[in-house]
Design a protein around this motif. Structure first.
Motif, short mmCIF file in Angstrom:
data_model
loop_
_atom_site.label_atom_id
_atom_site.label_comp_id
_atom_site.label_asym_id
_atom_site.label_seq_id
_atom_site.Cartn_x
_atom_site.Cartn_y
_atom_site.Cartn_z
N VAL A 80 0.82 -1.21 0.00
CA VAL A 80 0.00 0.00 0.00
C VAL A 80 0.85 1.25 0.00
CG1 VAL A 80 -1.94 -1.17 1.09
CG2 VAL A 80 -0.29 0.04 2.53
N GLY A 81 2.09 1.16 0.47
CA GLY A 81 2.96 2.32 0.45
C GLY A 81 3.26 2.83 -0.94
N LEU A 82 3.13 1.96 -1.94
CA LEU A 82 3.40 2.36 -3.32
C LEU A 82 2.37 3.37 -3.83
CD1 LEU A 82 4.46 -1.07 -4.88
CD2 LEU A 82 5.89 0.68 -3.80
N LEU A 83 1.24 3.48 -3.13
CA LEU A 83 0.27 4.51 -3.50
C LEU A 83 0.83 5.91 -3.26
CD1 LEU A 83 -2.95 2.91 -1.96
CD2 LEU A 83 -2.35 3.05 -4.39
N GLY A 84 1.92 6.01 -2.53
CA GLY A 84 2.49 7.31 -2.21
C GLY A 84 3.01 8.08 -3.40
N CYS A 85 3.26 7.39 -4.54
CA CYS A 85 3.75 8.13 -5.72
C CYS A 85 3.38 7.42 -7.01
CB CYS A 85 5.26 8.36 -5.63
SG CYS A 85 5.88 9.47 -6.92
N GLY A 86 4.28 6.59 -7.55
CA GLY A 86 4.15 6.11 -8.91
C GLY A 86 2.91 5.30 -9.19
N ILE A 87 2.54 4.42 -8.29
CA ILE A 87 1.37 3.58 -8.53
C ILE A 87 0.10 4.42 -8.49
CG2 ILE A 87 0.14 1.51 -7.81
CD1 ILE A 87 3.07 1.16 -8.94
N MET A 88 0.06 5.39 -7.59
CA MET A 88 -1.07 6.32 -7.56
C MET A 88 -1.12 7.14 -8.83
SD MET A 88 -3.66 7.48 -5.70
CE MET A 88 -4.63 7.67 -7.19
N VAL A 104 4.38 2.78 -13.71
CA VAL A 104 3.26 3.70 -13.84
C VAL A 104 2.26 3.20 -14.88
CG1 VAL A 104 2.57 6.05 -14.47
CG2 VAL A 104 4.57 5.68 -13.01
N GLY A 105 2.77 2.73 -16.02
CA GLY A 105 1.89 2.22 -17.06
C GLY A 105 1.11 1.01 -16.60
N CYS A 106 1.77 0.08 -15.91
CA CYS A 106 1.06 -1.10 -15.39
C CYS A 106 0.03 -0.70 -14.35
CB CYS A 106 2.07 -2.09 -14.81
SG CYS A 106 2.91 -3.10 -16.06
N ALA A 107 0.33 0.34 -13.57
CA ALA A 107 -0.65 0.83 -12.61
C ALA A 107 -1.86 1.43 -13.32
CB ALA A 107 -0.02 1.87 -11.68
N ALA A 108 -1.62 2.10 -14.45
CA ALA A 108 -2.74 2.63 -15.23
C ALA A 108 -3.60 1.49 -15.77
CB ALA A 108 -2.21 3.48 -16.38
N ARG A 111 -8.76 11.28 0.14
CA ARG A 111 -9.89 10.62 -0.51
C ARG A 111 -9.48 9.30 -1.16
NH1 ARG A 111 -11.29 13.67 -5.75
NH2 ARG A 111 -9.39 12.55 -6.36
N ASP A 112 -8.35 9.32 -1.90
CA ASP A 112 -8.02 8.20 -2.75
C ASP A 112 -7.26 7.08 -2.05
OD1 ASP A 112 -9.24 9.51 -4.82
OD2 ASP A 112 -7.40 10.28 -5.70
N PHE A 113 -6.35 7.40 -1.14
CA PHE A 113 -5.56 6.34 -0.50
C PHE A 113 -6.44 5.35 0.26
CE2 PHE A 113 -1.23 8.77 -0.11
CZ PHE A 113 -1.19 8.91 -1.48
N PRO A 114 -7.32 5.80 1.17
CA PRO A 114 -8.15 4.82 1.89
C PRO A 114 -9.04 4.01 0.96
CG PRO A 114 -8.16 6.93 3.03
CD PRO A 114 -7.53 7.17 1.69
N MET A 115 -9.60 4.65 -0.07
CA MET A 115 -10.46 3.94 -1.01
C MET A 115 -9.69 2.85 -1.74
SD MET A 115 -11.03 3.77 -4.57
CE MET A 115 -10.53 5.35 -5.26
N LEU A 116 -8.47 3.17 -2.19
CA LEU A 116 -7.68 2.19 -2.94
C LEU A 116 -7.15 1.09 -2.02
CD1 LEU A 116 -5.86 4.60 -5.40
CD2 LEU A 116 -7.68 2.97 -5.95
N VAL A 117 -6.83 1.42 -0.78
CA VAL A 117 -6.46 0.36 0.18
C VAL A 117 -7.63 -0.60 0.37
CG1 VAL A 117 -5.88 -0.10 2.59
CG2 VAL A 117 -4.70 1.72 1.37
N ASP A 118 -8.84 -0.07 0.46
CA ASP A 118 -10.02 -0.93 0.57
C ASP A 118 -10.16 -1.83 -0.65
OD1 ASP A 118 -10.73 0.00 3.06
OD2 ASP A 118 -12.23 1.42 2.31
N GLN A 119 -9.94 -1.29 -1.85
CA GLN A 119 -10.03 -2.09 -3.07
C GLN A 119 -8.96 -3.18 -3.07
OE1 GLN A 119 -12.54 -1.73 -5.43
NE2 GLN A 119 -13.30 -0.34 -3.83
N TYR A 120 -7.79 -2.88 -2.56
CA TYR A 120 -6.72 -3.87 -2.42
C TYR A 120 -7.14 -4.98 -1.47
CZ TYR A 120 -2.40 -5.64 -0.23
OH TYR A 120 -1.43 -6.44 0.31
N LYS A 121 -7.71 -4.62 -0.35
CA LYS A 121 -8.12 -5.62 0.64
C LYS A 121 -9.26 -6.49 0.13
CE LYS A 121 -8.64 -3.98 4.79
NZ LYS A 121 -9.04 -2.99 5.83
N LEU A 122 -10.09 -5.93 -0.76
CA LEU A 122 -11.19 -6.69 -1.35
C LEU A 122 -10.73 -7.59 -2.50
CD1 LEU A 122 -13.89 -3.88 -1.39
CD2 LEU A 122 -14.01 -6.01 -0.07
N GLY A 123 -9.44 -7.50 -2.86
CA GLY A 123 -8.91 -8.33 -3.93
C GLY A 123 -9.13 -7.78 -5.32
#
Length: 361
Positions: free
Chosen positions: A157-165, A191-195, A313-325
């Motif tokens: 989840v730390g990767l949301l801090g920059c490139g993956i976000m 970054v492209g794979c994150a997109a 707004r985005d970090f907690p939402m994306l962490v939730d999506q990660y936890k949901l698989g």
């Protein structure tokens, strides 16, 4: 009180990094002291090392991080001691014209800690993106901390801090990918794979990965690409059109940052489609397009800065999506390393053999 900790510093352009003793002050008003847990090795850190950001050496590298708040300064209400947080470089001011318009994701006055971290001889350090997280403790503005729960893997989840976000946000926020749309991503690094992962999360049904590297294309498929195009072997514009009924993609995300690939993105989109530039160009690059084509194709041409994200707004939402698989952040963690391994991690990054090396402290 001053804390003596170990951190990764680069003292000059393209010099090797070194592990140094860094003096970190207690937090002042509006600041937070954070014990670093993990920090991803991002291309931006390499740009700092190579002199591609500024000449404000020495730099304290690292910024894509999770940590735990160990102290807060006067007036801090965003976080408390003991909170587990992701660090970000968009601490919104709440007062600029963007914030007043209700668009804090475009804040024009983001800020960092006021106090400076230094070497033992008093030399002030420039922390990467105002963070500096290849270190045991760092000092940031409290607004750079976004609280998250205790359950998720800190390295992922730390990767949301920059490139993956940046990549996910380019698809979801900037490109506004909708269910059932077609998306092409040119450049399949981190970054492209994150997109691509963001486009899948948003519900795109045709997701086309474009690159010249077969290993990167294979990773893109693992992260959600439905089709791949080797642009060293075929014309990517024609290939994208063939895969979208002859029309072009609804959204094309350029994750390289070069004029050649931007032109490909421009002509590979459908009429009234959207082009998103998230790849970072160098200062000398220029782009020439026929103005009639810009007018005649309609749609929009956008740049995406930090994925147009609002961390709170985005970090907690994306962490939730990660936890949901639904968001495979674990797949971006290629290796887990120590502070002594960062120079080698830069070499692997330059060779394109990793998505992310993540330092664990």
């Amino acid at each position: 009180m001053v804390h003596r900790v170990k951190g990764i510093v680069v003292t000059g352009k393209n010099e090797p990094v070194s592990l140094e003793t860094v003096l970190v002050p207690d937090p002042g008003p509006g600041e937070a002291l954070v014990d670093i847990i993990t920090c991803g090795v991002c291309h931006t850190d390499l740009h700092y090392k190579l002199g591609g950001i500024s000449d404000d050496y020495p730099f304290l590298l690292g910024h894509e991080a999770t940590g735990r708040v160990s102290a807060v300064g006067e007036g801090v209400t965003e976080v408390a001691v003991g909170d587990r947080v992701i660090l970000n470089w968009r601490a919104v001011c709440g007062e600029c014209r963007a914030c007043r318009k209700g668009q804090p994701q475009y804040c024009f006055n983001t800020h960092n800690a006021t106090q400076k971290m230094t070497l033992e001889d008093g030399t002030e350090l420039s922390p990467a993106l105002g963070i500096g997280a290849f270190i045991e403790k760092t000092l940031v503005a409290a607004g750079q901390c976004t609280k998250i729960d205790e359950e998720s893997d800190a390295a992922a989840v730390g990767l949301l801090g920059c490139g993956i976000m940046a990549g996910i946000g380019a698809a979801i926020n900037t490109g506004a990918v909708q269910r059932g749309e077609s998306v092409a991503v040119i450049g399949c690094g981190g970054v492209g794979c994150a997109a691509i992962a963001g486009a899948k999360l948003a519900g795109a049904t045709t997701i086309i990965a474009v690159d010249i590297d077969q290993q990167k294309l294979a990773r893109a498929q693992e992260l959600g690409a439905t089709h791949t195009v080797d642009s060293s072997a075929s014309d990517p514009v024609e290939a994208i059109r063939e895969l979208t009924g002859g029309f072009g993609a609804d959204v094309v995300i350029e994750a390289v940052g070069r004029p050649e690939t931007y032109r490909q993105a421009f002509y590979a989109r459908d009429l009234a489609g959207r082009v998103v530039l998230v790849g970072v160009p160098t200062p000398e690059m220029t782009l020439e397009l026929p103005l009639l084509d810009v007018f005649g194709r309609g749609g929009s041409l956008k740049s995406s800065w930090y994925g147009d994200c609002l961390p709170s707004r985005d970090f907690p939402m994306l962490v939730d999506q990660y936890k949901l698989g639904r968001l495979p952040l674990d797949a971006f963690v290629t290796e887990r390393i120590g502070l002594d391994d960062i120079e080698a991690a830069f070499e692997k990054m330059h060779a394109g053999t990793v998505l992310r090396s993540v330092v664990e402290l």
